[in-house]
Design a protein around this motif. Sequence first.
Motif, PDB file in Angstrom:
ATOM      1  N   UNK A  63       0.893  -1.099  -0.130  1.00 36.84           N
ATOM      2  CA  UNK A  63      -0.223   0.056   0.089  1.00 36.84           C
ATOM      3  C   UNK A  63       0.434   1.005  -0.065  1.00 36.84           C
ATOM      4  N   UNK A  64       0.678   2.189  -0.527  1.00 28.89           N
ATOM      5  CA  UNK A  64       0.952   3.493  -0.745  1.00 28.89           C
ATOM      6  C   UNK A  64       0.347   4.287   0.527  1.00 28.89           C
ATOM      7  N   UNK A  65       0.558   5.345   1.075  1.00 31.12           N
ATOM      8  CA  UNK A  65      -0.462   6.481   2.174  1.00 31.12           C
ATOM      9  C   UNK A  65       0.125   7.968   1.401  1.00 31.12           C
ATOM     10  N   UNK A  66       0.129   8.821   0.495  1.00 30.96           N
ATOM     11  CA  UNK A  66       0.982  10.392   0.398  1.00 30.96           C
ATOM     12  C   UNK A  66       0.938  11.105   1.067  1.00 30.96           C
ATOM     13  N   UNK A  67       0.973  11.525   1.894  1.00 37.57           N
ATOM     14  CA  UNK A  67       1.225  12.492   2.429  1.00 37.57           C
ATOM     15  C   UNK A  67       1.674  13.812   1.829  1.00 37.57           C
ATOM     16  N   UNK A  68       1.510  14.988   1.873  1.00 41.80           N
ATOM     17  CA  UNK A  68       1.372  16.221   0.445  1.00 41.80           C
ATOM     18  C   UNK A  68       2.184  17.695   1.675  1.00 41.80           C
ATOM     19  N   UNK A  69       2.962  17.553   0.994  1.00 41.93           N
ATOM     20  CA  UNK A  69       3.848  19.396   2.196  1.00 41.93           C
ATOM     21  C   UNK A  69       3.182  20.208   1.769  1.00 41.93           C
ATOM     22  N   UNK A  70       2.165  20.555   0.932  1.00 38.05           N
ATOM     23  CA  UNK A  70       1.695  21.481   0.085  1.00 38.05           C
ATOM     24  C   UNK A  70       1.419  22.544   0.719  1.00 38.05           C
ATOM     25  N   UNK A  71       1.459  23.980   0.591  1.00 39.27           N
ATOM     26  CA  UNK A  71       0.590  25.207   1.217  1.00 39.27           C
ATOM     27  C   UNK A  71      -0.764  25.133   0.588  1.00 39.27           C
ATOM     28  N   UNK A  72      -1.417  25.009  -0.909  1.00 43.58           N
ATOM     29  CA  UNK A  72      -2.431  25.299  -1.325  1.00 43.58           C
ATOM     30  C   UNK A  72      -3.135  24.504  -1.735  1.00 43.58           C
ATOM     31  N   UNK A  73      -4.419  23.938  -0.897  1.00 42.79           N
ATOM     32  CA  UNK A  73      -5.820  23.148  -1.489  1.00 42.79           C
ATOM     33  C   UNK A  73      -6.151  22.805  -2.548  1.00 42.79           C
ATOM     34  N   UNK A  74      -6.071  24.087  -3.275  1.00 41.89           N
ATOM     35  CA  UNK A  74      -6.523  23.885  -5.342  1.00 41.89           C
ATOM     36  C   UNK A  74      -5.391  22.801  -5.591  1.00 41.89           C
ATOM     37  N   UNK A  75      -3.817  23.666  -5.599  1.00 41.41           N
ATOM     38  CA  UNK A  75      -2.975  23.032  -6.245  1.00 41.41           C
ATOM     39  C   UNK A  75      -2.723  21.484  -6.452  1.00 41.41           C
ATOM     40  N   UNK A  76      -2.947  21.164  -4.735  1.00 43.77           N
ATOM     41  CA  UNK A  76      -2.908  19.603  -4.131  1.00 43.77           C
ATOM     42  C   UNK A  76      -4.269  18.785  -4.885  1.00 43.77           C
ATOM     43  N   UNK A  77      -4.853  19.317  -4.838  1.00 41.07           N
ATOM     44  CA  UNK A  77      -6.075  18.493  -4.965  1.00 41.07           C
ATOM     45  C   UNK A  77      -6.021  18.263  -6.657  1.00 41.07           C
ATOM     46  N   UNK A  78      -5.340  18.972  -7.123  1.00 41.96           N
ATOM     47  CA  UNK A  78      -5.985  18.956  -9.266  1.00 41.96           C
ATOM     48  C   UNK A  78      -4.693  18.369  -8.992  1.00 41.96           C
ATOM     49  N   UNK A  79      -3.245  18.658  -8.806  1.00 42.69           N
ATOM     50  CA  UNK A  79      -2.319  17.417  -9.570  1.00 42.69           C
ATOM     51  C   UNK A  79      -2.630  15.896  -8.200  1.00 42.69           C
ATOM     52  N   UNK A  80      -3.390  15.679  -7.878  1.00 42.33           N
ATOM     53  CA  UNK A  80      -3.940  14.509  -7.303  1.00 42.33           C
ATOM     54  C   UNK A  80      -4.668  13.685  -8.027  1.00 42.33           C
ATOM     55  N   UNK A  81      -5.514  14.614  -8.659  1.00 43.20           N
ATOM     56  CA  UNK A  81      -6.393  14.233  -9.775  1.00 43.20           C
ATOM     57  C   UNK A  81      -5.123  14.027 -11.169  1.00 43.20           C
ATOM     58  N   UNK A  82      -4.945  14.568 -11.161  1.00 45.16           N
ATOM     59  CA  UNK A  82      -4.208  14.744 -12.739  1.00 45.16           C
ATOM     60  C   UNK A  82      -3.185  13.671 -13.309  1.00 45.16           C
ATOM     61  N   UNK A  83      -2.196  13.280 -11.338  1.00 40.64           N
ATOM     62  CA  UNK A  83      -1.882  12.302 -11.376  1.00 40.64           C
ATOM     63  C   UNK A  83      -2.377  10.939 -11.717  1.00 40.64           C
TER      64      UNK A  83
END
Length: 164
Positions: free
Chosen positions: A85-105
């Motif tokens: 299993x993989x558990x991804x933990x983002x250290x982002x500070x802008x939620x829209x950027x993070x959500x968009x990248x997760x969707x893209x990947x």
Amino acid sequence: MKKSYLVIIFTFFTLYNSNAQSVGTEVGDIAPEIDLPDTKGNTIALSSLRGGLVLVDFWATWCGPCLKEQPELLKLYNTYPDQLSIYGVSLDNKKPNWVAMVAKLKQPWPQVSDIKYWSSPVVGDYMIQALPFNVLVDKNGVILAKNIHGNALNELVKSLVTTK
């Protein structure tokens, strides 16, 4: 005689406690708990994935090497879908950027973040100094390796899943 018993009991508990596993960031320690929200706001605990190998992947959308590593992690995940299993933990500070990248990947594993950048408690809990960073934990949450990437990660996972 009473003092002898007290000394024996004290010695026993000292030795017993010194051999107990503790929560920490070194190989052999139990990985600190992470309990953060995913892109939809649902909280997912790292401990909910116990029972098999788990790679805790710390990354961010602004981290070029992190993004470069994601296709390799997807290959590794798809090679051992029932054993890793993989558990991804983002250290982002802008939620829209993070959500968009997760969707893209299109990563099939849980992705969580508190959107606190380097102020996130996980930074201190895992003593993260740079990204990408990861921790491989066993079925009981014990750290087997940390900050292992590329072929070394692939070979270690391969050896661990084939020895079962």
